[in-house]
Design a protein around this motif. Sequence first.
Motif, mmCIF file in Angstrom:
data_model
loop_
_atom_site.group_PDB
_atom_site.id
_atom_site.type_symbol
_atom_site.label_atom_id
_atom_site.label_comp_id
_atom_site.label_asym_id
_atom_site.label_seq_id
_atom_site.Cartn_x
_atom_site.Cartn_y
_atom_site.Cartn_z
ATOM 1 N N LYS A 197 -12.375 -2.853 1.179
ATOM 2 C CA LYS A 197 -11.548 -2.402 0.058
ATOM 3 C C LYS A 197 -12.345 -1.457 -0.829
ATOM 4 N N LYS A 225 -12.557 -0.226 -4.594
ATOM 5 C CA LYS A 225 -12.152 -0.401 -5.987
ATOM 6 C C LYS A 225 -12.440 0.904 -6.740
ATOM 7 N N PHE A 240 -10.856 3.826 -7.329
ATOM 8 C CA PHE A 240 -10.681 5.049 -6.555
ATOM 9 C C PHE A 240 -10.918 6.309 -7.395
ATOM 10 N N TYR A 270 -8.263 6.314 2.834
ATOM 11 C CA TYR A 270 -7.984 5.304 1.813
ATOM 12 C C TYR A 270 -6.493 4.995 1.830
ATOM 13 N N PRO A 313 -3.748 3.061 -0.170
ATOM 14 C CA PRO A 313 -3.283 2.264 -1.310
ATOM 15 C C PRO A 313 -2.128 1.334 -0.959
ATOM 16 N N SER A 357 -3.154 -2.425 0.216
ATOM 17 C CA SER A 357 -4.042 -3.086 -0.757
ATOM 18 C C SER A 357 -5.355 -2.360 -0.959
ATOM 19 N N PHE A 358 -5.278 -1.025 -0.986
ATOM 20 C CA PHE A 358 -6.447 -0.221 -1.350
ATOM 21 C C PHE A 358 -7.591 -0.364 -0.342
#
Length: 210
Positions: A104, A106, A108, A155, A157, A160-161
């Motif tokens: 993941k 965080k 971005f 990436y 989104p 869930s990112f």
Amino acid sequence: MAGSGFSAFGGSFAESALGQISFSSLSGGVGAKLSGGNFWRGAATGATIGLLNHAKHIQQNNMQTNLQVRALRAFLIDSGYSEEQVNQDVVVQKNGFFSKYYAKLKNFDNYSKSFTGGQYDSYSGTKDAFISESRTITVAKILGIPITETYAAKYYPSRSFSIGLVQTGLSHYVEASREAMDGAVRSITGLDNTVYDMHTINAKRYLQYR
């Protein structure tokens, strides 16, 4: 991974895991009954085997995700971002008890200048993914001529990112065909990455040759 695209993915994974355990339990019970034993005892044994197999799968998936996290951190550091920032922002996350682990991203916004939006995600069927500037690495030499592969971070989104390494350029078309095969298997079985685990394979390659 939050968002409509990945919630469907997470749900199918959970349903598949429960389905596998239920099938294992039923098979154990039927097998025991056919051989003259107790159905419920056989079912309990089958369920235990199913749970152990699923736990092993989760452990393997977590190891693969740790590999992806290391590769993505290396990719972003190679792209000029600080190691401290990258280590804080690229993490392992698990979505739900039966869902898979994933890498993941965080915060971005810290990296958005290097990404282009509007990218298609075949998994969720949306065009809300982002792809980074690419980096080319040499993987071999033939008669002194370098053989290269080009990678970018993608990436998601809507999943869930999450974030993973993809290949770009001509090699992307080979990668896309393998992804299509994996998608066909997933539509039948509900299981992901049974034919081609793109992000894990790319993570290994990038760490090996960067």
